[in-house]
Motif scaffolding. Structure first.
Motif, PDB file in Angstrom:
ATOM      1  N   CYS A 109       0.075   4.399   2.782  1.00 48.09           N
ATOM      2  CA  CYS A 109       0.748   4.197   3.962  1.00 48.09           C
ATOM      3  C   CYS A 109       2.318   3.643   4.065  1.00 48.09           C
ATOM      4  CB  CYS A 109      -0.109   3.425   4.977  1.00 48.09           C
ATOM      5  SG  CYS A 109      -0.118   1.715   4.705  1.00 48.09           S
ATOM      6  N   CYS A 115      -5.700   0.907   2.770  1.00 51.11           N
ATOM      7  CA  CYS A 115      -5.756  -0.485   2.685  1.00 51.11           C
ATOM      8  C   CYS A 115      -6.450  -0.985   3.890  1.00 51.11           C
ATOM      9  CB  CYS A 115      -4.248  -0.936   2.957  1.00 51.11           C
ATOM     10  SG  CYS A 115      -3.387  -0.440   4.216  1.00 51.11           S
ATOM     11  N   CYS A 147      -4.807   2.813   8.242  1.00 49.24           N
ATOM     12  CA  CYS A 147      -4.935   3.397   6.948  1.00 49.24           C
ATOM     13  C   CYS A 147      -6.069   3.429   6.456  1.00 49.24           C
ATOM     14  CB  CYS A 147      -3.672   2.729   6.203  1.00 49.24           C
ATOM     15  SG  CYS A 147      -3.549   3.146   4.328  1.00 49.24           S
ATOM     16  N   CYS A 159       0.759  -1.045   0.134  1.00 44.54           N
ATOM     17  CA  CYS A 159      -0.005  -0.017  -0.066  1.00 44.54           C
ATOM     18  C   CYS A 159       0.813   1.128   0.052  1.00 44.54           C
ATOM     19  CB  CYS A 159      -0.902  -0.193   1.299  1.00 44.54           C
ATOM     20  SG  CYS A 159      -1.664   1.582   1.314  1.00 44.54           S
TER      21      CYS A 159
HETATM   22 ZN    ZN Z   1      -2.267   1.441   3.526  1.00 40.21          ZN
END
Ligand code: ZN
Length: 171
Positions: free
Chosen positions: A107, A129, A126, A104
């Motif tokens: 993040c 995700c 986050c 991801c």
């Molecule tokens: Zn994330």
């Protein structure tokens, strides 16, 4: 107590000798089924070992062959399950890339939002995700199947490597 049923190896060698691939009345599996099952098992082992090579040994040379095997496994599933749609080999390539590099980005693969202006993480998951740390991929049935398949191959690869280690230690 002895087990009277033929082993998978016996059935496999019978299947190879049988030119007429009709149902064997002694077993619920026809010789053709046994051949399909053993072909699948061989492919599973190959895919697991290739995946191990790519992930843990950085063998990029194995990637193309791995996509080929994963694609034909997905293609075979597509023949049986109409919900799985798409170009099997393209999806295999996409999902392998996701599996290897699909962190991801928002993040940075940490799963939590950063506290603005500091390097510290907040305790908020986050939003992109939802804390899974993984990037999104197209949620088609075929993509989801390949995600689960890669997960089970990873587990299998671990087992296969352990078996090989055990065997080499016996020598
Ligand atoms: Zn994330």
């Amino acid at each position: 107590m002895t087990d009277e049923r033929p082993s998978i190896q016996e059935r496999y060698s019978t299947a190879r000798q049988t030119s007429d691939l009709s149902l064997d009345p002694l077993t619920s599996m026809s010789p053709a089924d046994v051949l399909t099952a053993s072909g699948w098992a061989a492919q599973e082992n190959e895919a697991a070992m290739l995946l191990w090579g790519v992930v843990y040994q950085g063998k990029t040379s194995d990637k193309l062959r791995l996509v080929e095997v994963l694609g034909s496994q997905l293609n075979a599933k597509m023949g049986k399950d109409r919900r799985l749609k798409g170009d099997a080999w393209k999806i295999a390539a996409e999902m392998l890339a996701w599996f290897l590099h699909g962190t991801c980005r928002p993040c940075g693969g940490l799963g939590y939002e950063r506290t603005p202006g500091t390097p510290a993480l907040s305790n908020r998951l986050c939003k992109v995700c939802q804390g899974t740390k993984r990037a999104h991929y197209p949620r088609s049935a075929a993509h989801i199947w390949m995600d689960a398949h890669l997960g089970s191959l990873t587990a299998k690869a671990g087992g296969e490597v352990m078996k090989k280690l055990a065997r080499s230690m016996e020598l």
